[in-house]
Enzyme design. Structure first.
Site, short mmCIF file in Angstrom:
data_model
loop_
_atom_site.label_atom_id
_atom_site.label_comp_id
_atom_site.label_asym_id
_atom_site.label_seq_id
_atom_site.Cartn_x
_atom_site.Cartn_y
_atom_site.Cartn_z
N ARG A 88 6.68 0.02 -7.69
CA ARG A 88 7.44 1.43 -6.95
C ARG A 88 7.87 0.76 -5.86
O ARG A 88 7.96 1.22 -4.45
CB ARG A 88 6.19 2.21 -6.55
CG ARG A 88 5.87 3.17 -7.80
CD ARG A 88 4.55 4.14 -7.39
NE ARG A 88 4.88 4.64 -6.09
CZ ARG A 88 5.49 6.01 -6.06
NH1 ARG A 88 5.74 6.84 -7.31
NH2 ARG A 88 5.39 6.82 -5.11
N GLY A 113 0.61 -1.10 0.04
CA GLY A 113 0.01 -0.01 0.11
C GLY A 113 0.81 1.32 -0.13
O GLY A 113 2.06 1.22 -0.60
N GLU A 114 0.55 2.23 0.50
CA GLU A 114 1.39 3.40 0.80
C GLU A 114 1.97 3.55 2.13
O GLU A 114 1.04 3.70 3.29
CB GLU A 114 0.87 4.72 0.31
CG GLU A 114 0.61 5.01 -1.20
CD GLU A 114 1.94 4.68 -1.63
OE1 GLU A 114 2.88 5.35 -1.47
OE2 GLU A 114 2.09 4.29 -2.90
N SER A 115 3.21 3.32 2.24
CA SER A 115 3.78 3.35 3.58
C SER A 115 3.65 4.46 4.48
O SER A 115 3.56 4.13 5.81
CB SER A 115 5.43 2.88 3.73
OG SER A 115 6.15 3.86 2.82
N ARG A 126 13.08 3.52 -0.05
CA ARG A 126 11.78 3.47 -0.64
C ARG A 126 11.86 3.86 -2.22
O ARG A 126 12.90 4.37 -2.74
CB ARG A 126 10.90 4.61 -0.05
CG ARG A 126 10.54 4.17 1.42
CD ARG A 126 9.57 5.48 1.88
NE ARG A 126 8.46 5.51 1.17
CZ ARG A 126 7.86 6.63 1.06
NH1 ARG A 126 8.21 7.58 1.75
NH2 ARG A 126 6.65 6.57 0.43
N CYS A 137 6.34 -5.18 0.28
CA CYS A 137 6.57 -3.79 -0.02
C CYS A 137 6.28 -2.81 0.78
O CYS A 137 7.32 -2.69 1.62
CB CYS A 137 5.35 -3.62 -1.31
SG CYS A 137 5.73 -2.22 -2.21
N HIS A 196 5.40 -8.30 -4.54
CA HIS A 196 3.99 -8.41 -4.36
C HIS A 196 3.51 -9.93 -4.59
O HIS A 196 3.03 -10.48 -5.69
CB HIS A 196 2.93 -7.74 -4.88
CG HIS A 196 3.02 -6.11 -4.49
ND1 HIS A 196 2.75 -5.71 -3.21
CD2 HIS A 196 3.79 -5.04 -4.98
CE1 HIS A 196 2.92 -4.53 -3.18
NE2 HIS A 196 3.57 -3.96 -4.28
N GLU A 223 1.26 -11.54 -3.35
CA GLU A 223 -0.11 -11.58 -3.25
C GLU A 223 -1.00 -11.20 -4.62
O GLU A 223 -2.15 -11.47 -4.58
CB GLU A 223 -0.54 -10.80 -2.20
CG GLU A 223 -0.87 -9.34 -2.43
CD GLU A 223 0.51 -8.40 -2.27
OE1 GLU A 223 1.40 -9.16 -2.21
OE2 GLU A 223 0.51 -7.24 -2.34
#
Lengths: 293, 194
Positions: free
Chosen positions: B134, B46-48, B105, B78, B169, B171
């Site tokens: 990313r 997601g977005e850390s 990152r 991620c 990822h 998943e």
């Protein structure tokens, strides 16, 4: 090693799920959005409500604004190109924008053809009012769908209509027999294979966000309740009295959309949200959702 | 066996799907109380920055550190890898600080540089299809951290006892072998074998 595959493009949208993507017009707003917990920002020259007020032709943002925003935040940066404007999209891709929005908020450049989105390494999000539009855009290569709603109005009613319609159409398609699916693909003007994937999985093959009229934390939570994977907030944040607080409240309400006490708490003393427009007061030419097909 | 997926933001349902393909039960976790009856936890992509903020806001920092102190396995993918790291390259403040490593990152560039590739992972027989979006990478690890895979000489999967981290990822594909690997870690921790 492969770049720009469907998995990589659609996967990027999966990572946005449960998040809030915020419209920003400069570096300062982008920093506020990131600090408030936005999962991405949409770099624009003007938010939809200002585009409405200004009139005239709305085009892609000045690349300076896009670059400025990319420089100051570490979260993904999105930008809008006009419907059918291949070159605006290519220009934005060349800047290194992470996601492109072929958007009805801008004045369409082509009244017949949308952009061939397979021809890009960077993924696209597109607006849809119903399952037909959604699957046509996915057929053209979109990796993420959002409801069109009615942008820049601060009125949630159209986004609700579009989300409910798409979901009820998905349920209908799920229950169809194979011969009905062939006829329905023709009726909707979509590829049979895409329709079949909806029939089998019970969902669109890409992430579906809500957009167009979200003005409060409760609005964002309502869209999540109706099945949105996340929300776009355009004019709502930076047209409110206290953008910072407002942005944080919308992020929290989106994550905890079923925690009504928490939504009550974050909704306290937010000041006045954007004023909003009654949809029936818009003339047909002012309805952005009718752009594209 | 019950495995939680931190559900503040990100690819939650995909992890739950992979967990169930690998034969265990996955549940979304939105509140700290839910950690109590879990045997393992996944921190998703997601977005850390978003996930880190919401974790602080709802008391997950302390709660997950306690979860880890009990020896219960945690797997970060991620953004989840960034959240687990002790150090983040640059000026950014680290989050859980559980794994002895420094991460960078967006280390491969922006979205146009995102990619998928076949990746050899130690402990898994055939290469797995790894999707990097990313993605971060692990710049250096402490001596207590085992490197499980590298891509172009950069570390992209690592394990420190009951903690597992991947830049990519697992998943997003139908290949659930890395989840299987994690589930075996959880099984071992439940029976007291490390």
């Amino acid at each position: 090693m492969e770049t720009g595959t469907a998995t990589v493009k659609r996967g990027m949208a999966e990572m946005q799920k449960g998040g809030v993507i915020m419209d920003v017009m400069n570096a300062e707003q982008a920093k506020i959005a990131e600090a408030a917990g936005a999962t991405a920002v949409m770099a624009l020259e003007r938010v939809p409500s200002d585009i409405r007020a200004a009139g005239g032709v709305a085009r892609m943002a000045d690349p300076t604004i896009v670059e400025e925003v990319m420089k100051v935040v570490s979260i993904p940066v999105m930008a809008k190109a006009r419907i059918g404007h291949y070159v605006e999209a290519k220009v934005l891709e060349s800047l290194g924008v992470d996601y492109l929005d072929e958007s009805e908020v801008l004045t369409p450049a082509d009244e017949v053809f949308h952009i061939d989105k397979w021809d890009f390494t960077v993924p696209f999000v597109c607006g849809a009012k119903d399952i037909g539009e959604a699957l046509r855009r996915i057929g053209e290569g979109a990796s993420m769908i959002r409801t069109k709603g009615e942008p820049g109005t601060g009125n949630i009613v159209e986004a609700v209509r579009h989300m409910r319609l798409i979901n009820s159409q998905i349920r209908k398609v799920q229950n169809m027999s194979k011969d009905e699916l062939y006829a329905e693909a023709k009726n909707l003007g979509v590829s049979y294979d895409l329709l079949k994937s909806v029939h089998e999985s019970g969902k669109l093959p890409v992430v579906n966000f809500a957009a167009g009229g979200i003005a409060t934390p409760a609005d964002a939570a309502l869209m999540m309740h109706l099945g949105a994977d996340g929300v776009f907030v355009g004019s709502g944040i930076f047209k409110s009295d206290n953008p910072e607080k407002f942005a944080r409240a919308i992020v929290e309400a989106t994550t905890h959309y079923e925690d009504y006490k928490l939504i009550a708490e974050v909704s306290k003393n937010l000041g006045t949200p954007m004023k909003g427009i009654e949809i029936s007061k818009l003339s047909p030419a002012e309805r952005m959702q009718d752009r594209g097909w | 066996m019950k495995i939680g997926v931190l559900a503040l933001q990100g690819a939650v349902t995909e992890h739950i799907r992979s967990i169930s393909l690998a034969g265990a039960d996955g549940v979304p976790v939105k509140r700290v109380e839910q950690l109590e009856d879990l045997d393992g936890l996944i921190i998703p992509g997601g977005e850390s920055t978003t996930i880190g903020k919401l974790m602080r806001k709802y008391g997950f920092m302390e709660a997950i550190r306690q979860f880890s102190e009990q020896g219960k396995p945690i797997f970060g993918t991620c953004a989840g890898l960034i959240v687990l790291a002790e150090r983040i390259d640059g000026h950014e403040e680290a989050h859980l600080k559980l794994m002895n490593m420094t991460v960078a990152r967006n280390a491969f560039g922006r979205q146009r540089e995102s990619f998928e590739t076949d990746l050899v992972v130690k402990g898994i027989d055939e290469p797995i299809r790894a999707v990097f979006i990313r993605a971060p990478l692990i710049m250096e690890v402490g001596s207590d951290v085992e490197v499980l895979s590298t891509y172009k000489d950069e570390i992209v999967t690592a394990r420190q006892g009951h903690l597992l981290a991947a830049s990519f990822h697992p998943e997003l594909t139908d290949d659930f072998r890395l989840h299987q690997y994690f589930i075996e870690m959880v099984e071992a921790s439940r029976t007291g074998v490390q």
